[in-house]
Write an enzyme that holds these catalytic residues in place. Structure first.
Site, PDB file in Angstrom:
ATOM      1  N   ARG A 114       8.139  13.061   5.076  1.00 45.09           N
ATOM      2  CA  ARG A 114       8.580  14.076   4.272  1.00 45.09           C
ATOM      3  C   ARG A 114      10.139  13.870   4.034  1.00 45.09           C
ATOM      4  NH1 ARG A 114       3.788  12.730   4.231  1.00 45.09           N
ATOM      5  NH2 ARG A 114       2.455  14.529   4.595  1.00 45.09           N
ATOM      6  N   SER A 142       0.163  22.447   1.242  1.00 45.51           N
ATOM      7  CA  SER A 142       0.698  22.368   3.285  1.00 45.51           C
ATOM      8  C   SER A 142       1.816  22.998   2.983  1.00 45.51           C
ATOM      9  CB  SER A 142       0.269  21.283   3.467  1.00 45.51           C
ATOM     10  OG  SER A 142       1.174  20.305   3.332  1.00 45.51           O
ATOM     11  N   GLU A 197       7.368  22.839   4.520  1.00 44.26           N
ATOM     12  CA  GLU A 197       7.762  21.823   3.203  1.00 44.26           C
ATOM     13  C   GLU A 197       8.261  22.447   1.349  1.00 44.26           C
ATOM     14  OE1 GLU A 197       4.634  19.276   2.647  1.00 44.26           O
ATOM     15  OE2 GLU A 197       3.269  19.561   4.413  1.00 44.26           O
TER      16      GLU A 197
END
Length: 296
Positions: free
Chosen positions: A172, A219, A290
């Protein structure tokens, strides 16, 4: 801000004042942006970006808006909306030069038509290529970085190209930092029926496990480096289905926070903070988000 907007319009840039930010994020919360600017070419983006940096004007880069939480009070700086920087040109079959605001769905559609695979793992996600590269978006064991040959970044010296050897795609995250302006993508040969079936299968799997019909970030938290995933940890901490105002930790997948109608950003932040605290208290694991939480 009115004087700044007039300056930017004189530079030929499209601007809007007092724009509701909830329209531009997938979780559908947030107040108003004092000013939103819509560059339509890389030249306009470079001109705008350098202008704001020289004058110390706070700004935020917004593309698909799937991992962004704006405050209920709004954003007092300039939001640079990248959505009009969309499109690609074919350098050779399966090898494309793609602008940062291009929806990943366009690359999937190209593959379906021309017989190439690559980004099916992001099917059903409202991602743009720039955002997917910046966070090395991934799912089903695949990541964006696999298909990237080179990236053009915008920094203080203007546009610069970094080829594959200078890019480090991590979980990520992409190194180096910087504004992703465009990239060269390499897709892999595949038959259109094979690509079509892969897209159908992955969307069907998402619908079974994720609350695709409700506004969310996708998410919310990164999975820890080792051990169970974030959704399992949040569920075992007793938070699956937990509500705060109009926001809820999804009863279908605990790593999704959904807007069930009328949620405020504060409601979502409270749920995020409670999830982090409860998981840390029970498992000793500090979840990392995130989501980019923007300050007013």
């Amino acid at each position: 801000m009115r004087a700044l907007a007039e300056d930017l319009r004189r530079m030929g840039l499209a601007t809007r004042e007092g724009v509701s930010l909830r329209r531009y994020t997938t979780v559908r919360t947030g107040g108003k942006a004092a000013l939103m600017v819509f560059p339509q070419t890389l030249g306009e983006l470079e001109k705008l970006w350098l202008y704001l940096r020289r004058r110390g004007v706070p700004y935020f880069l917004l593309a698909g808006g799937s991992k962004v939480l704006f405050p209920d009070e709004g954003f007092s700086g300039v939001v640079i909306n990248l959505r009009l920087l969309s499109g690609f040109r074919e350098l050779s079959p399966g090898r494309l030069e793609v602008l940062c605001g291009t929806p990943v769905a366009m690359l999937i559609a190209y593959g379906l038509k021309r017989g190439f695979r690559g980004f099916e793992f992001l099917a059903g996600i409202p991602a743009t290529l720039g955002g997917a590269i910046r966070m090395n978006a991934g799912a089903f064991g695949q990541t964006t970085g696999t298909f990237i040959e080179e990236v053009w970044f915008l920094d203080s010296g203007g546009l610069r190209k970094v080829d594959r050897t200078g890019l480090s795609f991590r979980y990520r995250r992409l190194v180096p930092e910087g504004l992703v302006a465009k990239a060269v993508v390499r897709l892999l040969p595949a038959s259109p029926p094979e690509v079509r079936e892969r897209v159908k299968t992955l969307i069907r799997e998402r619908r079974c496990k994720q609350p695709l019909g409700q506004p969310s970030f996708g998410s919310t938290f990164l999975n820890p480096d080792t051990g169970p995933p974030a959704g399992w940890l949040i569920e075992k901490a007793g938070l699956k289905g937990k509500r705060r105002g109009g926001a809820r930790i999804s009863p279908r997948h605990a790593n999704f926070i959904v807007n069930e109608g009328g949620a405020r950003s504060r409601d979502i932040l409270d749920l995020m903070e409670e999830a982090r605290e409860r998981v840390f208290h029970r498992f000793g694991i500090l979840l990392q988000t995130e989501v980019r939480v923007v300050r007013a």
